[in-house]
Scaffold this active site. Structure first.
Site, PDB file in Angstrom:
ATOM      1  N   TRP A   1      42.973  32.935  78.967  1.00  0.00           N
ATOM      2  CA  TRP A   1      43.502  31.578  78.745  1.00  0.00           C
ATOM      3  C   TRP A   1      44.279  31.490  77.443  1.00  0.00           C
ATOM      4  CZ3 TRP A   1      44.512  29.121  82.784  1.00  0.00           C
ATOM      5  CH2 TRP A   1      43.674  29.188  83.895  1.00  0.00           C
TER       6      TRP A   1
ATOM      7  N   ASP B   1      41.384  24.623  73.016  1.00  0.00           N
ATOM      8  CA  ASP B   1      41.308  24.460  74.476  1.00  0.00           C
ATOM      9  C   ASP B   1      39.835  24.527  74.853  1.00  0.00           C
ATOM     10  OD1 ASP B   1      41.226  24.667  77.201  1.00  0.00           O
ATOM     11  OD2 ASP B   1      42.577  26.388  77.349  1.00  0.00           O
TER      12      ASP B   1
ATOM     13  N   LYS C   1      35.792  21.542  84.882  1.00  0.00           N
ATOM     14  CA  LYS C   1      34.696  22.441  84.544  1.00  0.00           C
ATOM     15  C   LYS C   1      33.451  21.648  84.160  1.00  0.00           C
ATOM     16  CE  LYS C   1      38.021  25.613  84.636  1.00  0.00           C
ATOM     17  NZ  LYS C   1      39.139  26.033  83.802  1.00  0.00           N
TER      18      LYS C   1
HETATM   19  C1  LIG Z   1      40.468  26.345  83.708  1.00  0.00           C
HETATM   20  C2  LIG Z   1      41.045  26.545  82.362  1.00  0.00           C
HETATM   21  C3  LIG Z   1      42.396  26.264  82.097  1.00  0.00           C
HETATM   22  C4  LIG Z   1      43.361  25.809  83.165  1.00  0.00           C
HETATM   23  O1  LIG Z   1      43.106  24.509  83.529  1.00  0.00           O
HETATM   24  P1  LIG Z   1      44.027  23.733  84.566  1.00  0.00           P
HETATM   25  O2  LIG Z   1      43.398  22.382  84.549  1.00  0.00           O
HETATM   26  O3  LIG Z   1      43.929  24.440  85.873  1.00  0.00           O
HETATM   27  O4  LIG Z   1      45.404  23.720  84.046  1.00  0.00           O
HETATM   28  C5  LIG Z   1      42.846  26.441  80.809  1.00  0.00           C
HETATM   29  N1  LIG Z   1      42.028  26.857  79.829  1.00  0.00           N
HETATM   30  C6  LIG Z   1      40.726  27.154  80.046  1.00  0.00           C
HETATM   31  C7  LIG Z   1      39.873  27.603  78.910  1.00  0.00           C
HETATM   32  C8  LIG Z   1      40.193  26.996  81.320  1.00  0.00           C
HETATM   33  O5  LIG Z   1      38.904  27.263  81.537  1.00  0.00           O
END
Ligand SMILES: *Cc1c(COP(=O)(O)O)cnc(C)c1O
Length: 360
Positions: free
Chosen positions: A102, A172, A196
């Site tokens: 990521w 993030d 998540k």
């Molecule tokens: C799932 C995830 C993403 C991507 O998220 P989207 O909502 O599909 O754009 C980005 N960063 C992390 C750490 C993730 O777990």
């Protein structure tokens, strides 16, 4: 209904009580005669839902008053561009820490807008650890420092908030937000896709210090401008109302569980028991540096990977779903976010022991 435990990394399992509550309210929300899905986002009913969700999130995370809380769309992936577009504020460079899949995506997107200083990377160790913070090559002229506190695919999680001095820290937090108490004041900006640990897909939460917004790169679309979203209460256009409502129910559920302290206690225990089961035998392995093992995403491998397919089939037959590891890593991955009950982790541990007995 068959009892299953869903270990998907996202969209991920939601608390049963939240889903039941949503079902009860599905056709007629609080005597309004309407489903939340059918309501005007500007009507008094939805406004009260939206405000309550924000108030509950602010209370859970103890978000200081000088931060905006935005309920956006576009996923965490849109934030990979929104962050540089809004936070560069006339600067040409930003620091990024590369700890896995990521981080890499965030870095690739940021390179479209600025010069990325790769201040640290754990790529040499195949992303099984966190590069020691003391060795980070931070640039004092950077507009911000971006990192990924929990790498959802690699299962690597920071155990402390890095210190970046006067340079705003951006995180993030898609797969770790709300898993434990957090000192929001240490951050300039936090973002998270909801699917998540917050609610359904379609909603993205951004928490940003007021003073950082207002100056965007030329050509930034209105929908990518934090300031405009803040001024419009996240209703610059039609927001993802039902996802926002469900996120609100999840926030209430967390409060009922005792808040983030209680979440942390349960999460630590769940992860601890699962890693213990992995470490107990040579049949299972965790590739991740002990100190940085994630509480939320637990990748593990079988010593004999020719048994992977059978492991997954038998686990599925036992009601343990979505344990296949990410295609880039292989093996297994159990995502055990807030909504995964302890009984689900116990069922997985029991299954692992039984599988080892019959195949080991
Ligand atoms: C799932 C995830 C993403 C991507 O998220 P989207 O909502 O599909 O754009 C980005 N960063 C992390 C750490 C993730 O777990």
């Amino acid at each position: 209904m068959t009892v299953v435990y869903n270990f998907s990394a996202g969209p991920a399992t939601l608390p049963g009580t939240v889903l039941n509550r949503a079902r009860e309210e599905l056709l007629d929300w609080h005597g309004s005669g309407m489903s939340v899905m059918e309501m005007s986002h500007r009507g008094k009913e939805f406004m009260s839902i939206a405000q309550q969700a924000e108030a509950d999130l602010r209370e859970l995370l103890v978000i200081p008053a000088d931060y905006h809380v935005l309920f956006l769309q576009g996923g965490a992936t849109s934030q990979f561009s929104m962050v540089p577009m809004n936070l560069l504020r006339g600067r040409q460079q930003a620091d990024y820490i590369n700890t896995g899949a990521w981080s890499k995506k965030a870095i690739a997107e940021a390179r479209r807008y600025c010069s990325v200083n790769l201040a640290a990377s754990s790529e040499d160790s195949n992303f099984t650890t966190v590069p020691p913070v003391d060795n980070w090559q931070l640039d004092p002229a950077a507009a911000y420092v971006h990192y990924t506190p929990n790498e959802t695919i690699g299962g690597v999680e920071f155990d402390a908030i890095p210190e970046t001095g006067a340079v705003p820290l951006v995180a993030d937090m898609s797969s770790t937000i709300l898993s434990r108490p957090l000192d929001v004041s240490r951050y300039g900006l936090i973002y998270a896709g909801a699917q998540k640990n917050i609610g359904p897909a379609g909603l993205t939460v951004v928490i940003v210090r007021n003073e950082l917004v207002g100056e965007v790169l030329d050509g930034t679309p209105s929908m990518f401008n934090y300031q405009l979203h803040a001024e419009n209460g996240s209703m610059l256009n039609t927001p993802p109302t039902f996802a926002w409502y469900l996120a609100g129910l999840v926030f209430q559920w967390i409060r009922e569980q005792g808040g983030l302290e209680a979440m942390a206690e349960v999460n630590q225990r769940k992860a601890g028991r699962l890693y213990e089961a992995i470490d107990r035998s040579d049949f299972y392995n965790s590739p991740v540096d002990l100190r940085y093992r994630s509480w939320m995403n637990v990748p593990f491998t079988l010593a004999d990977d020719s048994l992977d397919a059978e492991f997954l089939i038998q686990a599925g037959n036992t009601g343990l779903l979505n344990l296949k590891g990410h295609r880039s890593v292989g093996g297994m991955r159990a995502s055990i976010y807030n909504a995964m009950p302890e009984a689900g982790v116990s069922a997985l541990i029991d299954f692992m022991a039984e599988f080892e007995r019959s195949r080991g």
